[in-house]
Design a protein around this motif. Structure first.
Motif, mmCIF file in Angstrom:
data_model
loop_
_atom_site.group_PDB
_atom_site.id
_atom_site.type_symbol
_atom_site.label_atom_id
_atom_site.label_comp_id
_atom_site.label_asym_id
_atom_site.label_seq_id
_atom_site.Cartn_x
_atom_site.Cartn_y
_atom_site.Cartn_z
ATOM 1 N N ARG A 48 0.817 -1.220 0.000
ATOM 2 C CA ARG A 48 0.000 0.000 0.000
ATOM 3 C C ARG A 48 0.847 1.265 0.000
ATOM 4 O O ARG A 48 0.530 2.235 -0.692
ATOM 5 N N ASN A 49 1.925 1.267 0.759
ATOM 6 C CA ASN A 49 2.749 2.475 0.882
ATOM 7 C C ASN A 49 3.899 2.540 -0.104
ATOM 8 O O ASN A 49 4.642 3.523 -0.122
ATOM 9 N N ALA A 50 4.062 1.515 -0.922
ATOM 10 C CA ALA A 50 5.117 1.534 -1.942
ATOM 11 C C ALA A 50 4.675 2.415 -3.105
ATOM 12 O O ALA A 50 3.492 2.514 -3.417
ATOM 13 N N THR A 51 5.636 3.066 -3.750
ATOM 14 C CA THR A 51 5.300 3.873 -4.919
ATOM 15 C C THR A 51 5.037 2.956 -6.110
ATOM 16 O O THR A 51 5.475 1.802 -6.114
ATOM 17 N N PRO A 52 4.326 3.439 -7.124
ATOM 18 C CA PRO A 52 4.105 2.619 -8.327
ATOM 19 C C PRO A 52 5.417 2.120 -8.930
ATOM 20 O O PRO A 52 5.497 0.977 -9.393
ATOM 21 N N GLU A 53 6.461 2.954 -8.887
ATOM 22 C CA GLU A 53 7.752 2.554 -9.439
ATOM 23 C C GLU A 53 8.370 1.432 -8.614
ATOM 24 O O GLU A 53 8.961 0.491 -9.165
ATOM 25 N N GLN A 54 8.237 1.504 -7.297
ATOM 26 C CA GLN A 54 8.784 0.459 -6.432
ATOM 27 C C GLN A 54 8.023 -0.843 -6.605
ATOM 28 O O GLN A 54 8.620 -1.926 -6.621
ATOM 29 N N ARG A 55 6.720 -0.759 -6.763
ATOM 30 C CA ARG A 55 5.918 -1.964 -6.985
ATOM 31 C C ARG A 55 6.341 -2.656 -8.269
ATOM 32 O O ARG A 55 6.517 -3.881 -8.305
ATOM 33 N N SER A 56 6.494 -1.874 -9.325
ATOM 34 C CA SER A 56 6.886 -2.425 -10.611
ATOM 35 C C SER A 56 8.293 -3.010 -10.562
ATOM 36 O O SER A 56 8.552 -4.101 -11.091
ATOM 37 N N ARG A 57 9.187 -2.304 -9.890
ATOM 38 C CA ARG A 57 10.577 -2.751 -9.811
ATOM 39 C C ARG A 57 10.678 -4.050 -9.007
ATOM 40 O O ARG A 57 11.422 -4.956 -9.381
ATOM 41 N N PHE A 58 9.911 -4.148 -7.931
ATOM 42 C CA PHE A 58 9.960 -5.381 -7.146
ATOM 43 C C PHE A 58 9.409 -6.556 -7.950
ATOM 44 O O PHE A 58 9.956 -7.670 -7.887
ATOM 45 N N ALA A 59 8.332 -6.333 -8.686
ATOM 46 C CA ALA A 59 7.777 -7.412 -9.511
ATOM 47 C C ALA A 59 8.817 -7.924 -10.498
ATOM 48 O O ALA A 59 8.954 -9.131 -10.712
ATOM 49 N N ASN A 60 9.577 -7.004 -11.090
ATOM 50 C CA ASN A 60 10.609 -7.397 -12.055
ATOM 51 C C ASN A 60 11.767 -8.126 -11.371
ATOM 52 O O ASN A 60 12.271 -9.129 -11.894
ATOM 53 N N VAL A 61 12.188 -7.618 -10.202
ATOM 54 C CA VAL A 61 13.274 -8.262 -9.469
ATOM 55 C C VAL A 61 12.837 -9.643 -8.987
ATOM 56 O O VAL A 61 13.597 -10.615 -9.072
ATOM 57 N N PHE A 62 11.612 -9.746 -8.495
ATOM 58 C CA PHE A 62 11.091 -11.023 -8.020
ATOM 59 C C PHE A 62 11.067 -12.039 -9.167
ATOM 60 O O PHE A 62 11.485 -13.193 -9.001
ATOM 61 N N ARG A 63 10.626 -11.598 -10.331
ATOM 62 C CA ARG A 63 10.589 -12.468 -11.497
ATOM 63 C C ARG A 63 11.995 -12.959 -11.853
ATOM 64 O O ARG A 63 12.194 -14.150 -12.096
ATOM 65 N N GLN A 64 12.959 -12.055 -11.895
ATOM 66 C CA GLN A 64 14.310 -12.438 -12.298
ATOM 67 C C GLN A 64 14.952 -13.394 -11.308
ATOM 68 O O GLN A 64 15.645 -14.332 -11.700
ATOM 69 N N THR A 65 14.731 -13.175 -10.011
ATOM 70 C CA THR A 65 15.318 -14.079 -9.024
ATOM 71 C C THR A 65 14.718 -15.475 -9.147
ATOM 72 O O THR A 65 15.431 -16.475 -8.976
ATOM 73 N N LEU A 66 13.428 -15.562 -9.468
ATOM 74 C CA LEU A 66 12.818 -16.876 -9.648
ATOM 75 C C LEU A 66 13.353 -17.561 -10.900
ATOM 76 O O LEU A 66 13.607 -18.765 -10.899
ATOM 77 N N ILE A 67 13.529 -16.808 -11.962
ATOM 78 C CA ILE A 67 14.085 -17.380 -13.189
ATOM 79 C C ILE A 67 15.475 -17.948 -12.923
ATOM 80 O O ILE A 67 15.794 -19.070 -13.336
ATOM 81 N N ASP A 68 16.294 -17.185 -12.208
ATOM 82 C CA ASP A 68 17.645 -17.650 -11.889
ATOM 83 C C ASP A 68 17.603 -18.897 -11.009
ATOM 84 O O ASP A 68 18.369 -19.851 -11.214
ATOM 85 N N THR A 69 16.697 -18.904 -10.032
ATOM 86 C CA THR A 69 16.586 -20.037 -9.118
ATOM 87 C C THR A 69 16.119 -21.285 -9.849
ATOM 88 O O THR A 69 16.683 -22.373 -9.693
ATOM 89 N N TYR A 70 15.061 -21.136 -10.651
ATOM 90 C CA TYR A 70 14.528 -22.283 -11.381
ATOM 91 C C TYR A 70 15.550 -22.827 -12.366
ATOM 92 O O TYR A 70 15.669 -24.030 -12.558
ATOM 93 N N THR A 71 16.284 -21.927 -13.000
ATOM 94 C CA THR A 71 17.279 -22.363 -13.982
ATOM 95 C C THR A 71 18.336 -23.244 -13.338
ATOM 96 O O THR A 71 18.710 -24.285 -13.886
#
Length: 214
Positions: free
Chosen positions: A85-108
């Motif tokens: 709720r208190n995160a900025t739109p940019e922070q929300r978007s950036r976390f979604a991208n970082v979360f995605r990349q860390t999962l891709i690296d982990t799964y790989t």
């Protein structure tokens, strides 16, 4: 057998389910899981050694399977929990991208080391409680005969079923990631940028093997 096999296999199965292709809403979540686990695993069969030496190519394959089928904004918001709720739109978007990349690296990393005897989608599935939500139950059978339950939570979005959470041997991965985000926020004095920069989700192998009570 190395203890890491279960962790690696969970990653492989999860990727198989998350590779759901756009199909008609009339197809059940169970059918989607059955078809796509088999399809994705077939792409890996016999090429483990090759991908172990060519991780960048495997990352591309993993990323392509996630493209437009996993709602990372939804998952990211869930992991952020009350902090969203208190995160900025940019922070929300950036976390979604970082979360995605860390999962891709982990799964790989996990996909090139998995070993198993059988993957099976259970014949007797739980009924849907809501039209836009569903669960699909599977079992992972180890070479030693040990059976590990895996349950997927799916959400209907724009006419397509997408995985939004996974419970492995009683360990709720979504809840575990949320707790890790909360801990990171506390340790960094609620500094969103610091937490996002340092995000590195972890699920211990021993924790998965011991199981939980989710």
């Amino acid at each position: 057998m190395p203890a890491r096999w279960l962790y690696a296999l969970v990653m492989a199965v999860t990727m198989g389910v998350m590779s759901l292709t756009a199909q008609a809403q009339s197809q059940t979540p169970e059918a989607l899981v059955r078809e796509n686990v088999s399809s994705f695993m077939a792409q890996l069969k016999g090429r483990e050694d090759y991908y172990a030496q060519n991780l960048d190519e495997l990352k591309v394959l993993v990323n392509e399977n996630l493209e437009e089928v996993a709602d990372f904004r939804y998952i990211g918001a869930s992991v952020m929990g009350s902090y969203f709720r208190n995160a900025t739109p940019e922070q929300r978007s950036r976390f979604a991208n970082v979360f995605r990349q860390t999962l891709i690296d982990t799964y790989t990393r996990g996909l090139v080391t998995f070993d198993y005897d059988e993957l099976r989608v259970l014949d007797n599935q739980r009924g849907q409680r809501h039209e836009d939500q569903a669960s699909v139950d599977m079992e992972v059978v180890a070479n030693n005969g040990q059976v590990y339950p895996v349950s997927y939570s799916l959400r209907l979005s724009d006419g397509e079923w997408r995985v939004v959470n996974v419970i492995v041997n009683g360990i709720n991965l979504g809840l575990t990631f949320r707790n890790q985000f909360d801990q990171a926020m506390r340790e960094n004095n609620r500094d969103y940028d610091a937490v996002i920069r340092g995000w590195s989700p972890e699920i211990g192998v021993e924790e998965l093997e011991q199981g939980g009570d989710a």
